[in-house]
Design a protein around this motif. Structure first.
Motif, short mmCIF file in Angstrom:
data_model
loop_
_atom_site.label_atom_id
_atom_site.label_comp_id
_atom_site.label_asym_id
_atom_site.label_seq_id
_atom_site.Cartn_x
_atom_site.Cartn_y
_atom_site.Cartn_z
N UNK A 94 0.84 -1.21 0.00
CA UNK A 94 0.00 0.00 0.00
C UNK A 94 0.87 1.25 0.00
N UNK A 95 1.89 1.25 0.84
CA UNK A 95 2.75 2.42 0.93
C UNK A 95 3.52 2.67 -0.36
N UNK A 96 3.95 1.62 -1.02
CA UNK A 96 4.69 1.77 -2.26
C UNK A 96 3.78 2.17 -3.41
N UNK A 97 2.54 1.68 -3.43
CA UNK A 97 1.58 2.07 -4.46
C UNK A 97 1.24 3.55 -4.33
N UNK A 98 1.25 4.05 -3.10
CA UNK A 98 0.83 5.42 -2.84
C UNK A 98 1.89 6.47 -3.09
N UNK A 108 -2.06 16.24 0.67
CA UNK A 108 -2.24 15.84 -0.73
C UNK A 108 -3.25 14.69 -0.83
N UNK A 109 -4.14 14.72 -1.83
CA UNK A 109 -5.12 13.64 -1.97
C UNK A 109 -4.50 12.25 -2.05
N UNK A 110 -3.38 12.11 -2.76
CA UNK A 110 -2.74 10.78 -2.87
C UNK A 110 -2.22 10.31 -1.53
N UNK A 111 -1.68 11.22 -0.73
CA UNK A 111 -1.17 10.86 0.59
C UNK A 111 -2.32 10.53 1.52
N UNK A 112 -3.38 11.31 1.48
CA UNK A 112 -4.55 11.04 2.31
C UNK A 112 -5.17 9.68 1.97
N UNK A 114 -2.89 6.96 3.45
CA UNK A 114 -3.08 6.90 4.90
C UNK A 114 -4.37 6.17 5.24
N UNK A 115 -5.44 6.46 4.54
CA UNK A 115 -6.73 5.82 4.82
C UNK A 115 -6.66 4.31 4.59
N UNK A 116 -5.99 3.89 3.52
CA UNK A 116 -5.88 2.46 3.24
C UNK A 116 -4.94 1.76 4.22
N UNK A 117 -3.88 2.45 4.63
CA UNK A 117 -2.86 1.85 5.48
C UNK A 117 -3.25 1.81 6.96
N UNK A 118 -4.02 2.77 7.41
CA UNK A 118 -4.31 2.92 8.85
C UNK A 118 -4.74 1.62 9.53
N UNK A 119 -5.64 0.79 8.95
CA UNK A 119 -6.05 -0.43 9.65
C UNK A 119 -4.92 -1.46 9.82
N UNK A 120 -3.84 -1.31 9.05
CA UNK A 120 -2.73 -2.26 9.11
C UNK A 120 -1.57 -1.78 9.98
N UNK A 121 -1.71 -0.60 10.57
CA UNK A 121 -0.64 -0.01 11.38
C UNK A 121 -0.93 -0.24 12.85
#
Length: 96
Positions: free
Chosen positions: A21-25, A65-69, A72-79
């Motif tokens: 997710x982080x690399x895609x973003x 930034x929209x891409x960063x937001x 973050x939204x996709x990654x948050x449940x995995x952190x």
């Protein structure tokens, strides 16, 4: 310049998914000179993030930034959390 080095901890068994997710973003971020995401070989769920920016203001602006937001939204449940964070003042190096 402004730098950050931090270790993020993924929820158990989710490090690879979180890395994906982080690399895609990764997208263009104004002022970003270097952004490196790495596995922590000493911690099964650890991820090191190393950033260099032209200024602290550019880093702060990137968080809106929209891409960063979206990342973050996709990654948050995995952190699971962050256990290390250091601000730095880069002075030079390869690629800077």
């Amino acid at each position: 310049m402004y730098g950050l080095i931090g270790r993020m901890i993924a929820t158990p068994g989710k490090r690879e998914e979180l890395l994906d997710i982080m690399l895609e973003g990764i997208d263009f971020m104004p002022g970003c000179i270097s952004y490196v995401i790495a596995r922590d070989p000493a911690h099964a769920e650890g991820i090191w993030i190393t950033e260099v920016w032209d200024s602290a203001e550019s880093h702060k602006a990137s968080l809106g930034l929209p891409s960063v937001q979206a990342t973050i939204a996709r990654a948050r449940p995995l952190i699971a959390g962050f256990d290390s964070r250091s601000e730095t003042e880069p002075v030079g190096g390869i690629g800077l």
